[in-house]
Design an enzyme around this catalytic site. Structure first.
Site, PDB file in Angstrom:
ATOM      1  N   GLY A  33       0.812  -1.200   0.000  1.00  0.00           N
ATOM      2  CA  GLY A  33       0.000   0.000   0.000  1.00  0.00           C
ATOM      3  C   GLY A  33       0.851   1.259   0.000  1.00  0.00           C
ATOM      4  O   GLY A  33       1.949   1.297  -0.564  1.00  0.00           O
ATOM      5  N   SER A  34       0.375   2.272   0.662  1.00  0.00           N
ATOM      6  CA  SER A  34       1.015   3.589   0.571  1.00  0.00           C
ATOM      7  C   SER A  34       2.355   3.675   1.279  1.00  0.00           C
ATOM      8  O   SER A  34       3.066   4.674   1.103  1.00  0.00           O
ATOM      9  CB  SER A  34       0.067   4.664   1.104  1.00  0.00           C
ATOM     10  N   THR A  35       2.732   2.683   2.073  1.00  0.00           N
ATOM     11  CA  THR A  35       4.095   2.708   2.622  1.00  0.00           C
ATOM     12  C   THR A  35       5.113   2.651   1.488  1.00  0.00           C
ATOM     13  O   THR A  35       6.239   3.125   1.628  1.00  0.00           O
ATOM     14  CB  THR A  35       4.345   1.557   3.607  1.00  0.00           C
ATOM     15  N   PHE A  36       4.706   2.080   0.346  1.00  0.00           N
ATOM     16  CA  PHE A  36       5.621   1.980  -0.797  1.00  0.00           C
ATOM     17  C   PHE A  36       5.865   3.346  -1.437  1.00  0.00           C
ATOM     18  O   PHE A  36       6.805   3.507  -2.217  1.00  0.00           O
ATOM     19  CB  PHE A  36       5.055   1.009  -1.842  1.00  0.00           C
ATOM     20  N   LYS A  37       5.044   4.326  -1.119  1.00  0.00           N
ATOM     21  CA  LYS A  37       5.261   5.665  -1.658  1.00  0.00           C
ATOM     22  C   LYS A  37       6.599   6.251  -1.184  1.00  0.00           C
ATOM     23  O   LYS A  37       7.105   7.201  -1.789  1.00  0.00           O
ATOM     24  CB  LYS A  37       4.099   6.583  -1.268  1.00  0.00           C
TER      25      LYS A  37
END
Length: 487
Positions: free
Chosen positions: A217-221
């Site tokens: 999810g957005s941790t990969f941003k």
């Protein structure tokens, strides 16, 4: 010599030669096969008749052996078994071994090559052979804090010391009790194993490092932001497109922001603000603009698609491989941690740890010291640099951006009074129709990092479909950081 005597002599010589050949064949050629044969009870008795060394955390054994009055000699016991089971694994007569019981077996049973002096001493003194103790990097208080904070929810927590790579906590839930599996009642031990492996909750999976990997999810941003900053074309204050919807190429489908929210009334915002509020459309477009080669290279620099042992085997996290059918729409999804991107909680803790350590990623490890029964050090782990993930300048810029996430962005639930925390939330769609996974990764203090953490709560835990990484996972990470910092 008459003929009859000569014939008898030749026969006797032939018999001796046959005996020597047979003995040599059995003891040398067939030795490994015979020792491994499950019908060979002698090898089982030999293995379990050794006073196996303890696995130790903070000076106290979490796995140890006690003498018992049965043919096996020693019973393996696990203190607070479920808390440590994902690390220790089990050592069992009918079920084999897993975890550190398997990877450190030669030290624990005393047969490692560098323990030859101890074995030689025991041979001359007639002492009972003993295995070595294996001392871990884990911190009992931090492990307990992670366990308690996760509660009855399914998921995992990993905490790392950024400067060294020491793993301070590694929790996976639901867990299992290794003690029934190690019972000398072979029928009961076998049944306990079958019950555990067939359970619907996958309690035997070590969710922190293996089993089913997760969309981050957005941790990969953080990875996408790093790729942008490392390219030299972006700064934290660079304005990037942030539309209400991202239009997929050659499709009527669109990608929306969480809850269909608007990121910016102008359709643009700074890269730092896009990370702070976790704007999907901004990062989808950003990843496409950077290109799949740039994104894949940056992911690999953080450890994606790389083999790793801690010494437990870690399932490699994955960024989608280059392929003819990998198009810009796939890249848009991958750039926000969806689609075919998969990660372990350890991997996302390593991303934060690398940023915290000025861009240098240290090798994570669990085993600190191996000692003989008389406390002589056999081996001592030393911090090892794995790779440079980003430049020191980029690491500092990412740190400031992550501070913004916790100060007044999507991760305010991770705030600790008197401590500056850097973090990133994630709410990852997974199985259609099921609640999203809740993620949070962070480090603290931001100006002198002592711990990096990653938390995943499967399917939103107790919050279900209403879950977000900020609401569900961030408070767990906060509790772990507080345990390390003594707050």
């Amino acid at each position: 010599m008459n003929v009859p005597i000569r014939r008898v002599a030749v026969l006797v010589l032939a018999m001796f030669l046959a005996l020597m050949v047979a003995t040599t064949y059995i003891q040398f050629v067939r030795a490994d096969d015979l020792n491994a044969d499950p019908r060979n009870k002698r090898s089982v008795y030999d293995e379990f008749g050794v006073d196996r060394g303890p696995i130790v955390v903070d000076g106290s054994p979490i796995a140890s052996s006690s003498p018992v009055d049965d043919p096996y000699g020693f019973q393996r016991e696990y203190a607070n078994g479920p808390l440590w089971a994902p690390v220790t694994g089990f050592f069992s007569i009918p079920n084999g071994s897993t975890g550190l019981e398997r990877t450190e077996n030669e030290y624990l049973n005393g047969t490692a090559d560098d323990l030859w002096q101890s074995r030689l001493t025991a041979l001359f003194t007639g002492e009972q052979p003993q295995g070595s103790s294996v001392e871990l990097t884990l911190d009992a208080d931090v492990q307990q804090a992670a366990w308690d904070a996760l509660g009855d929810q399914r998921g995992a927590v990993v905490a790392i010391e950024p400067k060294t790579g020491k793993i301070l906590a590694l929790v996976s839930k639901p867990s299992f009790d290794p003690n029934p599996l190690a019972s000398h009642d072979l029928g009961a031990a076998g049944q306990a194993y079958q019950d555990a492996v067939s359970a619907d909750d996958k309690r035997m999976f070590n969710r922190a490092i293996a089993g089913d990997t997760y969309p981050p999810g957005s941790t990969f941003k953080l990875v996408t932001s790093a790729a942008a900053l490392e390219s030299g074309d972006y700064e934290p204050d660079t304005e990037v497109p942030a539309p209400d919807q991202y239009q997929y190429a050659n499709s009527t489908d669109t990608l929306k922001n969480f809850g269909n929210e608007r990121c910016s009334p102008t359709g643009e915002m700074s890269l730092a603000d896009a990370l702070r509020i976790s704007c999907n459309t901004a990062f989808a477009q950003l990843g496409v603009d950077l290109g799949d080669d740039t994104m894949r290279e940056q992911a690999e620099k953080f450890g994606f698609d790389q083999d790793l042992s801690i010494p437990l085997t870690v399932t490699p996290s994955q960024f989608p491989p280059a392929a003819d059918d990998f198009d810009s729409n796939d890249l848009a999804r991958a750039s926000i941690g969806q689609g075919e991107v998969k990660a372990t909680p350890l991997q996302m803790a390593m991303v934060s740890a690398a940023i915290a350590n000025d861009g240098v990623q240290m090798a994570p490890y669990l085993v600190q010291t191996v000692r003989t029964p008389d406390l002589k050090v056999v081996s001592e782990a030393k911090p090892e640099e794995l790779r440079r993930s980003v430049s020191a300048e980029t690491a500092d810029e990412l740190t400031q951006m992550m501070i913004g996430v916790v100060q007044d962005g999507s991760g305010t639930s991770a705030q600790i009074q008197g401590v500056e925390v850097a973090g990133k939330t994630g709410t990852a769609e997974n199985v259609p129709g099921q609640a999203p996974h809740a993620w949070f990764t962070s480090f603290a203090p931001a100006d002198d990092p002592q711990v990096a953490v990653a938390v995943i709560v499967e399917h939103g835990g107790s919050a279900g479909s209403e879950a977000t990484g900020g609401a569900v996972a961030a408070p767990i990470a906060k509790a772990v950081m507080q345990a390390v910092l003594g707050r």
